[in-house]
Design an enzyme around this catalytic site. Structure first.
Site, mmCIF file in Angstrom:
data_model
loop_
_atom_site.group_PDB
_atom_site.id
_atom_site.type_symbol
_atom_site.label_atom_id
_atom_site.label_comp_id
_atom_site.label_asym_id
_atom_site.label_seq_id
_atom_site.Cartn_x
_atom_site.Cartn_y
_atom_site.Cartn_z
ATOM 1 N N SER A 147 0.866 -1.187 0.000
ATOM 2 C CA SER A 147 0.000 0.000 0.000
ATOM 3 C C SER A 147 0.902 1.236 0.000
ATOM 4 O O SER A 147 2.094 1.122 0.316
ATOM 5 C CB SER A 147 -0.857 -0.010 1.271
ATOM 6 O OG SER A 147 -1.392 1.267 1.548
ATOM 7 N N TYR A 160 -2.769 -0.690 10.323
ATOM 8 C CA TYR A 160 -2.673 -0.948 8.875
ATOM 9 C C TYR A 160 -1.299 -0.542 8.343
ATOM 10 O O TYR A 160 -0.649 -1.286 7.610
ATOM 11 C CB TYR A 160 -3.789 -0.170 8.170
ATOM 12 C CG TYR A 160 -3.924 -0.413 6.692
ATOM 13 C CD1 TYR A 160 -4.666 -1.500 6.222
ATOM 14 C CD2 TYR A 160 -3.357 0.439 5.757
ATOM 15 C CE1 TYR A 160 -4.823 -1.718 4.856
ATOM 16 C CE2 TYR A 160 -3.507 0.226 4.395
ATOM 17 C CZ TYR A 160 -4.249 -0.856 3.952
ATOM 18 O OH TYR A 160 -4.398 -1.068 2.605
#
Ligand code: NDP
Length: 256
Positions: A147, A160
């Protein structure tokens, strides 16, 4: 025509391909000729996606297996079933993941554990199970989905961000141990992609405006934007690409 990116005859498992980014990556690989093992947790949603893929690519090239990627025994049983019943895996895409937004000081241990288990430990568990089959064959491709949060933090995304940062170094760790057995392991780091996971952000005019201004390409990514890089990293066209994180983010991480 060049056969560099031809995936005919290759068997690929894409975790979390019942929807979103995983589904688009699975479509991209199938369009390039691969045989697919679709995957998710929710069996009904997976069956729907499987039926749509079968209508397009035929029963011989589409399979589906459901298991929870955070459950070690379920992962080992799922991979054993694929190898025994469907065939030898050539490509693994560790894509399934979840998001949880909450300020760090309010974050419960249980939510931290859930995000780390789903977004980082799962890639270790599924990667290990698949590598145990790929290593003796001295052939394979593993793509971990990272990501922009692999490189950049943002308030409320602590678990995350920590997990996705871990994906970068897990990709390197796998490379250190498995690249010598002709397995190429790389990561794709998507920028802000419009999916179920980000629908609330797309619907928020302030956040949406920030994304459009912050991204040199001035748009959200689409799941289809990730298909080309996934085909490349699954194909003979990337046989000397090892341990890299490829950012597919419209340029977001190269500007301030
Ligand atoms: P979605 O929420 O649209 O889809 C998630 C998929 O993962 C579903 O197929 C879901 O299956 C599966 N999944 C989730 N948890 C588990 C589990 N424990 N066991 C098995 N399957 C599971 O997500 P996206 O497509 O948006 O995201 C996919 C990946 O891309 C993630 O790793 C995410 O972090 C990453 N990413 C996404 C970005 C974005 O902007 N959307 C940006 C950068 C990275 P089921 O439906 O059965 O639960």
């Amino acid at each position: 025509m060049s056969t560099l990116f031809d995936l005919t005859g290759r068997l690929a498992l894409v975790t979390g391909s019942s929807r979103g980014i995983g589904r688009s990556i699975a479509e991209g690989l199938a369009d390039a000729g691969a045989t697919l093992v679709l995957h998710g947790r929710d069996a009904a949603r997976l069956a729907e996606t499987e039926a749509e893929f079968v209508a397009r690519y035929g029963t011989d090239r589409i399979h589906a297996v459901a298991f929870d990627i955070t459950d070690e025994d379920a992962v080992d049983a799922g991979i054993a079933e694929i190898e025994a019943r469907i065939g030898a895996l050539d490509v693994l895409v560790n894509n399934a993941g979840i998001q949880h937004r909450e300020p760090l000081v309010e974050l419960d241990r249980a939510d931290w554990d859930r995000v780390i288990a789903t977004n980082l430990t799962s890639a270790f568990l599924v990667g290990r199970a698949v590598a145990r089959h790929m290593l003796p064959r001295r052939s394979g491709k593993i793509i971990n989905i990272a990501s922009v949060q692999t490189d950049l933090a943002r308030p409320t995304l602590s678990a995350y961000t920590s997990a996705k940062g871990g994906i970068r170094n897990l990709t390197r760790a796998m490379t250190a141990e498995w690249a010598g057995s002709n397995i190429q392991i790389n990561a794709i780091a998507p920028g802000y992609i419009h999916t179920d996971m980000t629908q609330k952000l797309v619907d928020d005019p302030q956040f949406n405006g920030w994304i459009l201004g912050r991204t040199p390409a001035a748009r959200w990514g689409t799941p289809a934007d990730l298909a080309g890089p996934a085909v490349w990293l699954s194909s003979a066209g990337s046989d000397f690409v090892n341990g890299q994180v490829i950012f597919i983010d419209g340029g977001m991480t190269v500007v301030v």
